[in-house]
Design a protein around this motif. Structure first.
Motif, PDB file in Angstrom:
ATOM      1  N   MET A 128     -34.476  49.319 102.173  1.00 34.40           N
ATOM      2  CA  MET A 128     -33.482  48.638 101.355  1.00 34.40           C
ATOM      3  C   MET A 128     -33.797  47.146 101.358  1.00 34.40           C
ATOM      4  O   MET A 128     -33.937  46.551 102.430  1.00 34.40           O
ATOM      5  CB  MET A 128     -32.077  48.874 101.925  1.00 34.40           C
ATOM      6  N   VAL A 129     -33.932  46.566 100.183  1.00 33.70           N
ATOM      7  CA  VAL A 129     -34.235  45.141 100.063  1.00 33.70           C
ATOM      8  C   VAL A 129     -33.172  44.500  99.185  1.00 33.70           C
ATOM      9  O   VAL A 129     -32.925  44.954  98.077  1.00 33.70           O
ATOM     10  CB  VAL A 129     -35.629  44.916  99.428  1.00 33.70           C
ATOM     11  N   ILE A 130     -32.546  43.446  99.708  1.00 35.57           N
ATOM     12  CA  ILE A 130     -31.504  42.738  98.960  1.00 35.57           C
ATOM     13  C   ILE A 130     -31.860  41.257  98.947  1.00 35.57           C
ATOM     14  O   ILE A 130     -32.100  40.669 100.007  1.00 35.57           O
ATOM     15  CB  ILE A 130     -30.118  42.948  99.604  1.00 35.57           C
ATOM     16  N   ALA A 131     -31.907  40.681  97.767  1.00 32.78           N
ATOM     17  CA  ALA A 131     -32.227  39.258  97.647  1.00 32.78           C
ATOM     18  C   ALA A 131     -30.988  38.494  97.207  1.00 32.78           C
ATOM     19  O   ALA A 131     -30.280  38.915  96.292  1.00 32.78           O
ATOM     20  CB  ALA A 131     -33.357  39.055  96.640  1.00 32.78           C
ATOM     21  N   VAL A 132     -30.714  37.391  97.879  1.00 37.23           N
ATOM     22  CA  VAL A 132     -29.565  36.548  97.540  1.00 37.23           C
ATOM     23  C   VAL A 132     -30.046  35.099  97.422  1.00 37.23           C
ATOM     24  O   VAL A 132     -31.079  34.735  97.982  1.00 37.23           O
ATOM     25  CB  VAL A 132     -28.448  36.652  98.600  1.00 37.23           C
ATOM     26  N   PRO A 133     -29.308  34.244  96.720  1.00 37.99           N
ATOM     27  CA  PRO A 133     -29.714  32.840  96.612  1.00 37.99           C
ATOM     28  C   PRO A 133     -29.685  32.154  97.978  1.00 37.99           C
ATOM     29  O   PRO A 133     -28.955  32.563  98.896  1.00 37.99           O
ATOM     30  CB  PRO A 133     -28.678  32.249  95.659  1.00 37.99           C
ATOM     31  N   GLU A 134     -30.461  31.104  98.119  1.00 38.11           N
ATOM     32  CA  GLU A 134     -30.561  30.397  99.397  1.00 38.11           C
ATOM     33  C   GLU A 134     -29.239  29.727  99.780  1.00 38.11           C
ATOM     34  O   GLU A 134     -28.977  29.495 100.955  1.00 38.11           O
ATOM     35  CB  GLU A 134     -31.671  29.337  99.309  1.00 38.11           C
ATOM     36  N   SER A 135     -28.444  29.428  98.767  1.00 36.22           N
ATOM     37  CA  SER A 135     -27.197  28.699  99.051  1.00 36.22           C
ATOM     38  C   SER A 135     -26.039  29.606  99.430  1.00 36.22           C
ATOM     39  O   SER A 135     -24.936  29.129  99.686  1.00 36.22           O
ATOM     40  CB  SER A 135     -26.801  27.883  97.807  1.00 36.22           C
ATOM     41  N   ALA A 160     -33.840  48.433  95.880  1.00 39.50           N
ATOM     42  CA  ALA A 160     -33.975  46.971  95.766  1.00 39.50           C
ATOM     43  C   ALA A 160     -32.840  46.430  94.918  1.00 39.50           C
ATOM     44  O   ALA A 160     -32.602  46.892  93.802  1.00 39.50           O
ATOM     45  CB  ALA A 160     -35.324  46.613  95.143  1.00 39.50           C
ATOM     46  N   ILE A 161     -32.120  45.456  95.449  1.00 37.97           N
ATOM     47  CA  ILE A 161     -30.976  44.859  94.743  1.00 37.97           C
ATOM     48  C   ILE A 161     -31.191  43.354  94.706  1.00 37.97           C
ATOM     49  O   ILE A 161     -31.253  42.710  95.755  1.00 37.97           O
ATOM     50  CB  ILE A 161     -29.650  45.182  95.460  1.00 37.97           C
ATOM     51  N   ASP A 162     -31.293  42.813  93.529  1.00 37.19           N
ATOM     52  CA  ASP A 162     -31.495  41.374  93.362  1.00 37.19           C
ATOM     53  C   ASP A 162     -30.188  40.758  92.871  1.00 37.19           C
ATOM     54  O   ASP A 162     -29.795  40.920  91.718  1.00 37.19           O
ATOM     55  CB  ASP A 162     -32.619  41.114  92.365  1.00 37.19           C
ATOM     56  N   LEU A 163     -29.503  40.059  93.786  1.00 34.64           N
ATOM     57  CA  LEU A 163     -28.190  39.486  93.470  1.00 34.64           C
ATOM     58  C   LEU A 163     -28.299  38.039  92.995  1.00 34.64           C
ATOM     59  O   LEU A 163     -27.269  37.353  92.839  1.00 34.64           O
ATOM     60  CB  LEU A 163     -27.280  39.569  94.700  1.00 34.64           C
ATOM     61  N   ARG A 164     -29.520  37.572  92.791  1.00 34.59           N
ATOM     62  CA  ARG A 164     -29.673  36.158  92.421  1.00 34.59           C
ATOM     63  C   ARG A 164     -29.324  35.896  90.963  1.00 34.59           C
ATOM     64  O   ARG A 164     -29.212  34.740  90.551  1.00 34.59           O
ATOM     65  CB  ARG A 164     -31.109  35.717  92.716  1.00 34.59           C
ATOM     66  N   GLN A 165     -29.167  36.977  90.184  1.00 31.23           N
ATOM     67  CA  GLN A 165     -28.824  36.797  88.775  1.00 31.23           C
ATOM     68  C   GLN A 165     -27.319  36.657  88.561  1.00 31.23           C
ATOM     69  O   GLN A 165     -26.880  36.346  87.450  1.00 31.23           O
ATOM     70  CB  GLN A 165     -29.332  38.001  87.956  1.00 31.23           C
ATOM     71  N   LEU A 166     -26.540  36.904  89.619  1.00 32.69           N
ATOM     72  CA  LEU A 166     -25.082  36.791  89.465  1.00 32.69           C
ATOM     73  C   LEU A 166     -24.693  35.337  89.232  1.00 32.69           C
ATOM     74  O   LEU A 166     -25.424  34.413  89.554  1.00 32.69           O
ATOM     75  CB  LEU A 166     -24.375  37.318  90.728  1.00 32.69           C
ATOM     76  N   GLU A 167     -23.499  35.175  88.706  1.00 35.50           N
ATOM     77  CA  GLU A 167     -22.999  33.828  88.427  1.00 35.50           C
ATOM     78  C   GLU A 167     -22.355  33.283  89.701  1.00 35.50           C
ATOM     79  O   GLU A 167     -21.142  33.400  89.915  1.00 35.50           O
ATOM     80  CB  GLU A 167     -21.990  33.879  87.280  1.00 35.50           C
ATOM     81  N   TRP A 168     -23.166  32.674  90.545  1.00 31.95           N
ATOM     82  CA  TRP A 168     -22.669  32.151  91.812  1.00 31.95           C
ATOM     83  C   TRP A 168     -22.101  30.753  91.613  1.00 31.95           C
ATOM     84  O   TRP A 168     -22.809  29.831  91.245  1.00 31.95           O
ATOM     85  CB  TRP A 168     -23.794  32.113  92.848  1.00 31.95           C
ATOM     86  N   GLY A 169     -20.806  30.650  91.854  1.00 33.54           N
ATOM     87  CA  GLY A 169     -20.184  29.333  91.829  1.00 33.54           C
ATOM     88  C   GLY A 169     -19.987  28.829  93.251  1.00 33.54           C
ATOM     89  O   GLY A 169     -20.248  29.540  94.210  1.00 33.54           O
ATOM     90  N   PRO A 170     -19.484  27.605  93.415  1.00 34.18           N
ATOM     91  CA  PRO A 170     -19.328  27.035  94.771  1.00 34.18           C
ATOM     92  C   PRO A 170     -18.281  27.763  95.608  1.00 34.18           C
ATOM     93  O   PRO A 170     -18.296  27.644  96.832  1.00 34.18           O
ATOM     94  CB  PRO A 170     -18.933  25.579  94.520  1.00 34.18           C
ATOM     95  N   ARG A 171     -17.400  28.564  94.946  1.00 30.98           N
ATOM     96  CA  ARG A 171     -16.371  29.263  95.725  1.00 30.98           C
ATOM     97  C   ARG A 171     -16.435  30.780  95.517  1.00 30.98           C
ATOM     98  O   ARG A 171     -15.480  31.496  95.751  1.00 30.98           O
ATOM     99  CB  ARG A 171     -14.977  28.767  95.353  1.00 30.98           C
TER     100      ARG A 171
END
Lengths: 418, 59
Positions: free
Chosen positions: A304-311, A279-290
């Protein structure tokens, strides 16, 4: 092998005293012998235990037999009691004539088998965790325990029946026990073959398979030995399965959860797991607009489970040798399942994902709320698939031309996980 | 009645030996076999054994 010791004559009733002799203790024994617990040779279905108990307690042996059968469903202690009585109690005819010594006294082989069986049962109960509150050892008692106990009981029953004159029934029981034993051996051999393949020792097992084949071919000139096909199958199929799945225990077994907080914390070689749940949760990364993040994940067997922000727009190259791929609502499953979507170059922020699983499932969830630890939150819900698909389309919509400079306040093209 | 020569054992032995060699090559890293190819090899190998057994067995 069994050491038959004829002790019958040791238990012969004493000679009646001659006329005029003073009565001895031997005269009185008739009443004592009537109270002695003996198995019945006249009234018996298996070993005469119920018949003997019925005679001893002056009850109908049928009631005793019913009680034994019912006791099996209440812990099974009645079964052990029956076996113990059959082993240790002598037998006699209804008139109390010749008393035959107990089977365990007459046969050393039976005594050894009984002792071994008892030790095996005690070891199983004391070692493995059956989930019944017995044993404090490694879980798996449900797998190893029952076969061991059945084998011990079956072997004891076989020897008991053979030594009490039930040869035909002993033959049937013996075949059942042998079949169970062979089945257990086959399962153990298959597990060993799979384990050897997953731990880098598959060459040796493959060598054994080759040797069996050569042996079988040579045996063809001496009448054949077709039974060798069975062990070859038992070894080859699990090894082949592990080879096809590219399972390696060296990459780890179990559950792994990662919640990276920055691109720098992403592993350079990507995420890997041999068998289990990744399980990998990528929603904690510092996602900027670019922001663009590269991640790779490799799983041998499992989920395998990977979560990403909706944007975040997801550009995925996913492969499953045999399994199921669901990425942002899109799905592909079966043998050699693939998922490779192209997104507009200007779709930002973006996740470039390379995911591989040999046997299992890949789930990529573009959902800010989902709890990846709770399977029920997202598993196989078609409505969720449609929502994730809509969100993904919206995230991949290019709104403006991307800037090519590196001096952006965000991370820009963040390389990680490769 | 045992025959002096059992062709089924010969064919089965050769097939199983070749299967073992394929597995050795894969496990040793000299060959990379996909799941589909391995499955086809296994099914073909044991199918051939059963085919020959049915063809040559006179029981």
């Amino acid at each position: 092998m069994s050491d038959e010791t004829d002790r019958t004559e040791e238990l012969q009733p004493p000679e009646p005293p001659a006329e005029g002799d003073a009565p001895s203790e031997a005269d009185a024994p008739t009443e004592r012998r009537a109270r002695r617990l003996l198995r019945s040779r006249d009234d018996r279905m298996l070993a005469g235990v119920a018949g003997g108990l019925g005679r001893y307690f002056a009850v109908d042996p049928t009631i005793v037999r019913i009680a034994f059968v019912v006791s099996i469903f209440f812990g099974g202690l009645g079964l052990f009691a029956y076996l113990a009585l059959a082993l240790f109690v002598p037998s006699a005819d209804v008139d109390g004539g010749d008393i035959e010594a107990a089977p365990i006294e007459r046969s050393r082989g039976l005594a050894i088998a009984a002792g071994f069986g008892i030790l095996l049962v005690a070891f199983s109960l004391g070692t493995f965790d059956f989930g019944w509150g017995w044993g404090d050892g490694p879980s798996g008692g449900w797998f190893f325990g029952p076969p061991l106990i059945l084998l011990a009981i079956g072997a004891g029953l076989y020897f008991l029946l053979r030594n009490t004159g039930n040869s035909s029934l002993a033959g049937v029981v013996g075949k059942i026990v042998l079949g169970l034993l062979l089945l257990c051996l086959a399962v153990c051999a298959a597990l060993f073959s799979a384990w050897a393949g997953a731990t880098g020792h598959g060459v040796a097992v493959a060598g054994v398979v080759t040797a069996i084949g050569v042996l079988l071919a040579l045996a063809a000139f001496r009448g054949g030995a077709r039974w060798l096909v069975a062990p070859a199958v038992v070894l080859a199929i699990p090894l082949g399965t592990v080879a096809a799945a590219d399972v390696s225990f060296g990459d780890g077994v179990g559950e792994r959860e990662y919640r990276p907080s920055s691109v720098d914390s992403l592993p350079a070689d990507g995420y890997e797991l041999g068998v289990g749940r990744l399980a990998i949760d990528l929603r904690q990364l510092e996602w900027g607009p670019r922001t663009v993040v590269d991640v790779s994940a490799d799983l041998g067997m499992g989920e395998m489970v990977i979560a990403v922000p909706e944007s975040v727009c997801i550009a995925a190259d996913a492969d499953a040798t045999a399994g199921d791929i669901r990425i942002a609502g899109f799905s592909s499953d079966g043998i050699d399942a693939e998922f490779d979507n192209e997104v507009p170059a200007g779709a930002l922020p973006r996740l470039n994902l390379e995911a591989d699983v040999d046997f299992g499932a890949i789930r990529v969830l573009n959902d800010d709320q989902v709890d990846i630890d709770d399977e029920r939150d997202w598993h196989d819900d078609r409505d969720d698939d449609e929502e994730m698909e809509e969100r993904h389309e919206e995230a991949c919509t290019v709104e403006s031309e991307p800037q090519t400079t590196d001096s952006s306040p965000d991370q820009g093209d963040a390389k990680g996980g490769k | 009645m045992r025959r002096e020569f059992d062709p089924v054992s010969l064919v089965g032995g050769v097939v199983i030996a070749l299967l073992g060699v394929v597995l050795m090559l894969d496990q040793g890293g000299d060959a990379e076999l996909s799941a589909g190819l391995l499955a086809a090899i296994f099914v073909g190998a044991f199918g051939l054994i059963m085919f020959v057994s049915g063809l040559l067995d006179d029981r």
